[in-house]
Design an enzyme around this catalytic site. Structure first.
Site, PDB file in Angstrom:
ATOM      1  N   GLY A  77       0.769  -1.250   0.000  1.00 15.50           N
ATOM      2  CA  GLY A  77       0.000   0.000   0.000  1.00 15.50           C
ATOM      3  C   GLY A  77       0.794   1.292   0.000  1.00 15.50           C
ATOM      4  O   GLY A  77       0.221   2.363   0.193  1.00 15.50           O
ATOM      5  N   SER A  79       1.311   8.084   2.105  1.00 13.80           N
ATOM      6  CA  SER A  79       0.501   6.880   2.365  1.00 13.80           C
ATOM      7  C   SER A  79       0.609   6.442   3.825  1.00 13.80           C
ATOM      8  O   SER A  79       1.696   6.517   4.419  1.00 13.80           O
ATOM      9  CB  SER A  79       0.998   5.705   1.512  1.00 13.80           C
ATOM     10  OG  SER A  79       0.926   5.992   0.140  1.00 13.80           O
ATOM     11  N   ASP A  92      -1.304  -6.234  -8.475  1.00 15.34           N
ATOM     12  CA  ASP A  92      -2.676  -5.746  -8.551  1.00 15.34           C
ATOM     13  C   ASP A  92      -3.478  -6.750  -7.738  1.00 15.34           C
ATOM     14  O   ASP A  92      -3.667  -7.889  -8.146  1.00 15.34           O
ATOM     15  CB  ASP A  92      -3.162  -5.708 -10.010  1.00 15.34           C
ATOM     16  CG  ASP A  92      -4.621  -5.298 -10.107  1.00 15.34           C
ATOM     17  OD1 ASP A  92      -5.323  -5.267  -9.066  1.00 15.34           O
ATOM     18  OD2 ASP A  92      -5.073  -5.007 -11.228  1.00 15.34           O
ATOM     19  N   ALA A 117     -12.246   2.741  -4.723  1.00 14.07           N
ATOM     20  CA  ALA A 117     -13.614   2.871  -5.244  1.00 14.07           C
ATOM     21  C   ALA A 117     -13.584   3.990  -6.275  1.00 14.07           C
ATOM     22  O   ALA A 117     -12.826   4.958  -6.118  1.00 14.07           O
ATOM     23  CB  ALA A 117     -14.604   3.202  -4.130  1.00 14.07           C
ATOM     24  N   TYR A 147     -18.616   9.369   1.759  1.00 15.31           N
ATOM     25  CA  TYR A 147     -17.783   8.165   1.899  1.00 15.31           C
ATOM     26  C   TYR A 147     -18.457   6.962   1.220  1.00 15.31           C
ATOM     27  O   TYR A 147     -17.789   6.053   0.742  1.00 15.31           O
ATOM     28  CB  TYR A 147     -17.480   7.890   3.369  1.00 15.31           C
ATOM     29  CG  TYR A 147     -16.249   7.034   3.585  1.00 15.31           C
ATOM     30  CD1 TYR A 147     -14.993   7.444   3.128  1.00 15.31           C
ATOM     31  CD2 TYR A 147     -16.342   5.809   4.239  1.00 15.31           C
ATOM     32  CE1 TYR A 147     -13.872   6.656   3.316  1.00 15.31           C
ATOM     33  CE2 TYR A 147     -15.218   5.018   4.434  1.00 15.31           C
ATOM     34  CZ  TYR A 147     -13.989   5.448   3.973  1.00 15.31           C
ATOM     35  OH  TYR A 147     -12.876   4.657   4.171  1.00 15.31           O
ATOM     36  N   LYS A 149     -15.681  -0.851   3.989  1.00 18.89           N
ATOM     37  CA  LYS A 149     -14.943  -0.889   5.262  1.00 18.89           C
ATOM     38  C   LYS A 149     -15.692  -1.723   6.306  1.00 18.89           C
ATOM     39  O   LYS A 149     -15.062  -2.380   7.154  1.00 18.89           O
ATOM     40  CB  LYS A 149     -14.684   0.527   5.792  1.00 18.89           C
ATOM     41  CG  LYS A 149     -13.701   1.329   4.961  1.00 18.89           C
ATOM     42  CD  LYS A 149     -12.329   0.674   4.841  1.00 18.89           C
ATOM     43  CE  LYS A 149     -11.304   1.591   4.222  1.00 18.89           C
ATOM     44  NZ  LYS A 149     -10.063   0.871   3.852  1.00 18.89           N
ATOM     45  N   ARG A 201      -4.659  13.486   4.763  1.00 14.18           N
ATOM     46  CA  ARG A 201      -4.559  13.821   3.338  1.00 14.18           C
ATOM     47  C   ARG A 201      -3.627  12.850   2.626  1.00 14.18           C
ATOM     48  O   ARG A 201      -2.408  12.890   2.839  1.00 14.18           O
ATOM     49  CB  ARG A 201      -3.979  15.225   3.161  1.00 14.18           C
ATOM     50  CG  ARG A 201      -4.992  16.322   3.265  1.00 14.18           C
ATOM     51  CD  ARG A 201      -4.349  17.676   2.978  1.00 14.18           C
ATOM     52  NE  ARG A 201      -5.145  18.723   3.572  1.00 14.18           N
ATOM     53  CZ  ARG A 201      -6.261  19.215   3.043  1.00 14.18           C
ATOM     54  NH1 ARG A 201      -6.695  18.762   1.881  1.00 14.18           N
ATOM     55  NH2 ARG A 201      -6.939  20.151   3.674  1.00 14.18           N
ATOM     56  N   THR A 202      -4.193  11.987   1.798  1.00 12.70           N
ATOM     57  CA  THR A 202      -3.385  11.071   0.986  1.00 12.70           C
ATOM     58  C   THR A 202      -4.002  11.068  -0.417  1.00 12.70           C
ATOM     59  O   THR A 202      -5.053  11.674  -0.626  1.00 12.70           O
ATOM     60  CB  THR A 202      -3.442   9.628   1.534  1.00 12.70           C
ATOM     61  OG1 THR A 202      -4.804   9.178   1.493  1.00 12.70           O
ATOM     62  CG2 THR A 202      -2.920   9.525   2.954  1.00 12.70           C
TER      63      THR A 202
HETATM   64  N1  LIG Z   1      -6.412   8.739   4.290  1.00  9.33           N
HETATM   65  C1  LIG Z   1      -7.430   8.593   5.109  1.00  9.33           C
HETATM   66  O1  LIG Z   1      -8.079   9.569   5.506  1.00  9.33           O
HETATM   67  C2  LIG Z   1      -7.776   7.213   5.599  1.00  9.33           C
HETATM   68  C3  LIG Z   1      -8.475   7.095   6.843  1.00  9.33           C
HETATM   69  C4  LIG Z   1      -8.748   5.818   7.331  1.00  9.33           C
HETATM   70  C5  LIG Z   1      -8.363   4.701   6.598  1.00  9.33           C
HETATM   71  N2  LIG Z   1      -7.704   4.851   5.390  1.00  9.33           N
HETATM   72  C6  LIG Z   1      -7.313   3.635   4.665  1.00  9.33           C
HETATM   73  O2  LIG Z   1      -5.898   3.545   4.672  1.00  9.33           O
HETATM   74  C7  LIG Z   1      -5.510   2.673   3.594  1.00  9.33           C
HETATM   75  C8  LIG Z   1      -4.390   3.336   2.821  1.00  9.33           C
HETATM   76  O3  LIG Z   1      -4.871   4.489   2.144  1.00  9.33           O
HETATM   77  P1  LIG Z   1      -4.076   5.868   2.143  1.00  9.33           P
HETATM   78  O4  LIG Z   1      -4.989   6.887   2.705  1.00  9.33           O
HETATM   79  O5  LIG Z   1      -2.736   5.670   2.694  1.00  9.33           O
HETATM   80  O6  LIG Z   1      -4.005   6.231   0.579  1.00  9.33           O
HETATM   81  P2  LIG Z   1      -2.923   5.849  -0.544  1.00  9.33           P
HETATM   82  O7  LIG Z   1      -3.546   6.319  -1.814  1.00  9.33           O
HETATM   83  O8  LIG Z   1      -1.603   6.401  -0.200  1.00  9.33           O
HETATM   84  O9  LIG Z   1      -2.866   4.275  -0.483  1.00  9.33           O
HETATM   85  C9  LIG Z   1      -3.822   3.460  -1.104  1.00  9.33           C
HETATM   86  C10 LIG Z   1      -3.064   2.324  -1.738  1.00  9.33           C
HETATM   87  O10 LIG Z   1      -3.967   1.382  -2.316  1.00  9.33           O
HETATM   88  C11 LIG Z   1      -3.296   0.836  -3.412  1.00  9.33           C
HETATM   89  N3  LIG Z   1      -4.201   0.110  -4.306  1.00  9.33           N
HETATM   90  C12 LIG Z   1      -5.371   0.535  -4.843  1.00  9.33           C
HETATM   91  N4  LIG Z   1      -5.894  -0.418  -5.627  1.00  9.33           N
HETATM   92  C13 LIG Z   1      -5.037  -1.470  -5.569  1.00  9.33           C
HETATM   93  C14 LIG Z   1      -4.997  -2.753  -6.172  1.00  9.33           C
HETATM   94  N5  LIG Z   1      -5.960  -3.171  -7.021  1.00  9.33           N
HETATM   95  N6  LIG Z   1      -3.974  -3.585  -5.888  1.00  9.33           N
HETATM   96  C15 LIG Z   1      -2.978  -3.189  -5.054  1.00  9.33           C
HETATM   97  N7  LIG Z   1      -2.948  -1.980  -4.450  1.00  9.33           N
HETATM   98  C16 LIG Z   1      -3.958  -1.141  -4.721  1.00  9.33           C
HETATM   99  C17 LIG Z   1      -2.654   2.043  -4.072  1.00  9.33           C
HETATM  100  O11 LIG Z   1      -1.643   1.668  -4.979  1.00  9.33           O
HETATM  101  C18 LIG Z   1      -2.125   2.783  -2.853  1.00  9.33           C
HETATM  102  O12 LIG Z   1      -0.813   2.355  -2.574  1.00  9.33           O
HETATM  103  C19 LIG Z   1      -6.772   2.415   2.789  1.00  9.33           C
HETATM  104  O13 LIG Z   1      -7.342   1.189   3.197  1.00  9.33           O
HETATM  105  C20 LIG Z   1      -7.657   3.577   3.188  1.00  9.33           C
HETATM  106  O14 LIG Z   1      -9.022   3.309   2.985  1.00  9.33           O
HETATM  107  C21 LIG Z   1      -7.390   6.077   4.901  1.00  9.33           C
END
Ligand SMILES: NC(=O)c1ccc[n+]([C@@H]2O[C@H](COP(=O)([O-])OP(=O)(O)OC[C@H]3O[C@@H](n4cnc5c(N)ncnc54)[C@H](O)[C@@H]3O)[C@@H](O)[C@H]2O)c1
Length: 259
Positions: free
Chosen positions: A13, A19, A67, A98, A159, A166, A196-197
């Site tokens: 991820g 991230s 993937d 999504a 969301y 989730k 923020r990501t």
């Molecule tokens: N940023 C927030 O506010 C927040 C809050 C709570 C939870 N989350 C969760 O944290 C996790 C990481 O997200 P983030 O915020 O760091 O964003 P991010 O965009 O940095 O990370 C998301 C990752 O998902 C990967 N991804 C998407 N589709 C994929 C696939 N088919 N195969 C492999 N990898 C795939 C992307 O390459 C990316 O590395 C997610 O589960 C997100 O829902 C985020």
């Protein structure tokens, strides 16, 4: 000596240095862990991921394309872990997806079937798919972690289908914990506050969510990546040995507030 000394695991991820997976890796490495990585297929994705990893002082990392919607890719990654290392001790699942066109306020009810199914597939099913394969390379047990958000249990405007995914992820965590527990495998989820990501910027009204949390959360601040990273390192370490199947909130306390 760090709490992850002598442990090796897979982190899925890291897209860039914002991230959650990046902050988790930062804490894991500081605590002595050896981390293996995947990136979304494609030269650009590989370059971005490598840049972030090298920012953590890790040169020449073990890095494979993945993937997660492909069973073949998943098989290849875990088979090559088995070939190269024999076993691992932890897994970090920090991915979700999504279609952002449907992560807008007022656009949940009309979510198309394929958008709904894809969100659940990539954001929830892949956790079970990875855990099942990871279990085979964790013969002595281990700890696994996934990332969730409060929108799984309350309806957060914008969301939308990600909240449904989730909820599925958190339930998946409990069923995995029940089934894999006898093999000394622990499964936990961190419910992180907004950060923020790249992914979160796709959620409609995200800036308002950040402002709201800052006003209403007991700590009156938003979380940092390292708040999550440090909790993740603890959940993946032996210091949390009695904890499995849980959702641990790293959200400045926002989830306990009624009004
Ligand atoms: N940023 C927030 O506010 C927040 C809050 C709570 C939870 N989350 C969760 O944290 C996790 C990481 O997200 P983030 O915020 O760091 O964003 P991010 O965009 O940095 O990370 C998301 C990752 O998902 C990967 N991804 C998407 N589709 C994929 C696939 N088919 N195969 C492999 N990898 C795939 C992307 O390459 C990316 O590395 C997610 O589960 C997100 O829902 C985020």
């Amino acid at each position: 000596m760090g709490i992850m000394e002598g442990k090796r695991g897979l982190v899925v991820g890291i897209a860039n240095d914002r991230s959650f997976a990046y902050s988790i890796t930062e804490s894991l490495v500081r605590e002595g862990a050896d981390c293996l990585f995947t990136h979304l297929p494609g030269e650009k994705m590989q370059r971005r991921c490598l840049k972030a990893i090298s920012g953590l002082g890790i040169e020449d990392p073990w890095l494979r394309p993945l993937d997660a919607s492909s069973d073949e890719h998943l098989d290849e990654v875990f088979e090559s872990i088995k070939t190269d290392f024999g076993s691992i001790d932890f897994l970090v699942h920090s991915i979700a997806f999504a279609d952002k066109d449907w992560l807008q306020v007022g656009k949940f009810a009309a979510t198309p079937r394929e958008v709904f199914n894809q969100a659940i597939d990539i954001s929830a099913y892949t956790y079970a798919a990875m855990a099942n394969r990871a279990a085979d390379v964790m013969p002595d047990g281990g700890s696994m972690l996934a990332m969730s958000y409060y929108g799984s249990e309350k309806a957060v405007p914008g969301y939308n289908v990600m909240g449904v995914a989730k909820a599925a992820l958190e339930a998946t965590n409990r069923y995995l914990a029940l089934e894999l527990g006898p093999r000394n495998l622990r499964m936990n989820v961190i419910s992180g506050g907004p950060l923020r990501t790249m992914s979160s910027m796709a959620v409609g009204g995200f800036a308002e969510i950040l402002d709201w949390v800052e006003q209403k959360a007991p700590l009156h601040r938003n979380i940092s990546g390292s708040d999550v990273g440090n909790t993740a390192a603890w959940l993946l370490s032996d210091y949390s040995a009695g904890i499995t199947g849980q959702v641990v909130y790293v959200d400045s306390g926002y989830s306990i507030v009624g009004l």
